[in-house]
Design a protein around this motif. Sequence first.
Motif, PDB file in Angstrom:
ATOM      1  N   LEU A 110       4.098 -24.041  -1.518  1.00  0.00           N
ATOM      2  CA  LEU A 110       4.610 -24.302  -2.856  1.00  0.00           C
ATOM      3  C   LEU A 110       4.443 -25.761  -3.290  1.00  0.00           C
ATOM      4  O   LEU A 110       4.696 -26.098  -4.440  1.00  0.00           O
ATOM      5  N   TYR A 114       1.833 -28.294  -4.246  1.00  0.00           N
ATOM      6  CA  TYR A 114       0.423 -28.264  -4.651  1.00  0.00           C
ATOM      7  C   TYR A 114      -0.294 -29.592  -4.455  1.00  0.00           C
ATOM      8  O   TYR A 114      -1.456 -29.621  -4.089  1.00  0.00           O
ATOM      9  N   THR A 138       3.649 -32.429  -7.042  1.00  0.00           N
ATOM     10  CA  THR A 138       3.532 -31.261  -7.908  1.00  0.00           C
ATOM     11  C   THR A 138       3.841 -30.040  -7.061  1.00  0.00           C
ATOM     12  O   THR A 138       3.273 -29.856  -5.991  1.00  0.00           O
ATOM     13  N   TYR A 139       4.765 -29.212  -7.564  1.00  0.00           N
ATOM     14  CA  TYR A 139       5.216 -28.056  -6.793  1.00  0.00           C
ATOM     15  C   TYR A 139       5.447 -26.870  -7.719  1.00  0.00           C
ATOM     16  O   TYR A 139       5.420 -27.001  -8.947  1.00  0.00           O
ATOM     17  N   THR A 140       5.683 -25.723  -7.141  1.00  0.00           N
ATOM     18  CA  THR A 140       6.064 -24.541  -7.890  1.00  0.00           C
ATOM     19  C   THR A 140       7.217 -23.865  -7.171  1.00  0.00           C
ATOM     20  O   THR A 140       7.600 -24.280  -6.081  1.00  0.00           O
ATOM     21  N   THR A 174       9.153 -19.999  -6.004  1.00  0.00           N
ATOM     22  CA  THR A 174       8.726 -18.672  -5.547  1.00  0.00           C
ATOM     23  C   THR A 174       8.666 -17.676  -6.696  1.00  0.00           C
ATOM     24  O   THR A 174       7.853 -16.766  -6.678  1.00  0.00           O
ATOM     25  N   PRO A 228       9.263 -17.456 -11.290  1.00  0.00           N
ATOM     26  CA  PRO A 228       9.426 -18.279 -12.495  1.00  0.00           C
ATOM     27  C   PRO A 228      10.890 -18.572 -12.859  1.00  0.00           C
ATOM     28  O   PRO A 228      11.212 -19.663 -13.290  1.00  0.00           O
ATOM     29  N   GLY A 259      15.652 -24.201  -8.986  1.00  0.00           N
ATOM     30  CA  GLY A 259      14.709 -25.199  -9.498  1.00  0.00           C
ATOM     31  C   GLY A 259      15.249 -26.614  -9.531  1.00  0.00           C
ATOM     32  O   GLY A 259      14.641 -27.531  -8.973  1.00  0.00           O
ATOM     33  N   MET A 273       7.306 -29.682 -11.688  1.00  0.00           N
ATOM     34  CA  MET A 273       7.165 -28.257 -11.426  1.00  0.00           C
ATOM     35  C   MET A 273       6.067 -27.692 -12.321  1.00  0.00           C
ATOM     36  O   MET A 273       5.998 -28.013 -13.501  1.00  0.00           O
ATOM     37  N   THR A 274       5.223 -26.878 -11.740  1.00  0.00           N
ATOM     38  CA  THR A 274       4.144 -26.280 -12.509  1.00  0.00           C
ATOM     39  C   THR A 274       4.174 -24.776 -12.392  1.00  0.00           C
ATOM     40  O   THR A 274       4.772 -24.230 -11.491  1.00  0.00           O
TER      41      THR A 274
END
Length: 78
Positions: free
Chosen positions: A28, A30, A42-44, A46, A48, A53, A77-78
């Motif tokens: 997660l 990136y 930069t992360y995401t 699991t 949306p 978050g 967050m992307t």
Amino acid sequence: MATVDEITDALRDVIDPELGLDFVELGLIYEVEVDEGTVRVTYTLTTPGCPIGPQVSEQIDEFVSELDGVETVESTMT
């Protein structure tokens, strides 16, 4: 100054509480960029609508800012 590897190791402390795995292991995180004293992560998440978050962003800032030479942490967050 902290290296990308040191920052990545620090990010292993950011844990998804539902899965019990860290964000690095889950893939997660990136990107990690180091520009003098500024670190950009930069992360995401699991999912949306993941309710953790804000907690993730706080943990990224906390764990990375503890490293030598890190003055500013910018987590996106992307």
